[in-house]
Motif scaffolding. Structure first.
Motif, mmCIF file in Angstrom:
data_model
loop_
_atom_site.group_PDB
_atom_site.id
_atom_site.type_symbol
_atom_site.label_atom_id
_atom_site.label_comp_id
_atom_site.label_asym_id
_atom_site.label_seq_id
_atom_site.Cartn_x
_atom_site.Cartn_y
_atom_site.Cartn_z
ATOM 1 N N TYR A 1 0.823 -1.210 0.000
ATOM 2 C CA TYR A 1 0.000 0.000 0.000
ATOM 3 C C TYR A 1 0.858 1.261 0.000
ATOM 4 O O TYR A 1 0.610 2.196 -0.760
ATOM 5 N N ALA A 2 1.883 1.286 0.838
ATOM 6 C CA ALA A 2 2.747 2.477 0.928
ATOM 7 C C ALA A 2 3.406 2.790 -0.413
ATOM 8 O O ALA A 2 3.538 3.954 -0.791
ATOM 9 N N GLN A 3 3.804 1.773 -1.146
ATOM 10 C CA GLN A 3 4.419 1.985 -2.456
ATOM 11 C C GLN A 3 3.394 2.549 -3.446
ATOM 12 O O GLN A 3 3.713 3.453 -4.222
ATOM 13 N N VAL A 4 2.189 2.020 -3.416
ATOM 14 C CA VAL A 4 1.146 2.502 -4.325
ATOM 15 C C VAL A 4 0.862 3.975 -4.058
ATOM 16 O O VAL A 4 0.821 4.788 -4.981
ATOM 17 N N ILE A 5 0.691 4.322 -2.799
ATOM 18 C CA ILE A 5 0.382 5.711 -2.457
ATOM 19 C C ILE A 5 1.552 6.632 -2.810
ATOM 20 O O ILE A 5 1.352 7.722 -3.348
ATOM 21 N N ALA A 6 2.772 6.204 -2.539
ATOM 22 C CA ALA A 6 3.941 7.035 -2.859
ATOM 23 C C ALA A 6 4.084 7.223 -4.367
ATOM 24 O O ALA A 6 4.439 8.305 -4.837
ATOM 25 N N THR A 7 3.783 6.197 -5.130
ATOM 26 C CA THR A 7 3.959 6.250 -6.576
ATOM 27 C C THR A 7 2.830 7.011 -7.254
ATOM 28 O O THR A 7 3.065 7.755 -8.206
ATOM 29 N N TRP A 8 1.613 6.848 -6.786
ATOM 30 C CA TRP A 8 0.444 7.418 -7.456
ATOM 31 C C TRP A 8 -0.135 8.626 -6.730
ATOM 32 O O TRP A 8 -1.227 9.072 -7.044
ATOM 33 N N ARG A 9 0.607 9.188 -5.792
ATOM 34 C CA ARG A 9 0.148 10.381 -5.074
ATOM 35 C C ARG A 9 0.086 11.567 -6.041
ATOM 36 O O ARG A 9 0.931 11.721 -6.911
ATOM 37 N N THR A 10 -0.908 12.400 -5.865
ATOM 38 C CA THR A 10 -1.020 13.606 -6.675
ATOM 39 C C THR A 10 -1.515 14.745 -5.789
ATOM 40 O O THR A 10 -2.259 14.512 -4.842
ATOM 41 N N SER A 11 -1.093 15.936 -6.111
ATOM 42 C CA SER A 11 -1.570 17.096 -5.357
ATOM 43 C C SER A 11 -2.758 17.749 -6.047
ATOM 44 O O SER A 11 -3.312 18.712 -5.540
ATOM 45 N N CYS A 12 -3.152 17.213 -7.190
ATOM 46 C CA CYS A 12 -4.277 17.780 -7.933
ATOM 47 C C CYS A 12 -5.583 17.135 -7.474
ATOM 48 O O CYS A 12 -5.761 15.920 -7.615
ATOM 49 N N PRO A 13 -6.501 17.911 -6.935
ATOM 50 C CA PRO A 13 -7.759 17.331 -6.446
ATOM 51 C C PRO A 13 -8.629 16.757 -7.566
ATOM 52 O O PRO A 13 -9.548 16.007 -7.304
#
Length: 74
Positions: free
Chosen positions: A23-35
């Motif tokens: 999960y941590a890898q998915v969130i780190a890789t696919w995180r975005t600051s665009c709502p």
């Protein structure tokens, strides 16, 4: 969802289908600051991926159907 978001959701599902990801890898890789780009949330809400055992993210049967429908491996 927009076409761009649809394509990104498909990319995310395909990436996870290659192998379950922490999960941590998915969130780190696919995180975005665009709502407006909620790729991870969209994939979960649409039932394409889920957090499974030991916080590993896996593709659901619905996600595999999506991949097959678009000619993607999975």
């Amino acid at each position: 969802m927009s076409e761009a978001a649809d394509a990104l959701v498909l990319d995310l599902v395909e990436w996870i289908a290659r192998e379950p990801r922490p999960y941590a890898q998915v969130i780190a890789t696919w995180r975005t600051s665009c709502p407006r780009l909620t790729i991870w949330e969209d994939a979960v809400d649409l039932g394409y991926v889920t957090r499974g055992h030991d916080a590993m993210v896996v593709v659901t049967e619905q996600g595999r159907k999506l991949l097959r429908a678009h000619g993607r491996p999975g």
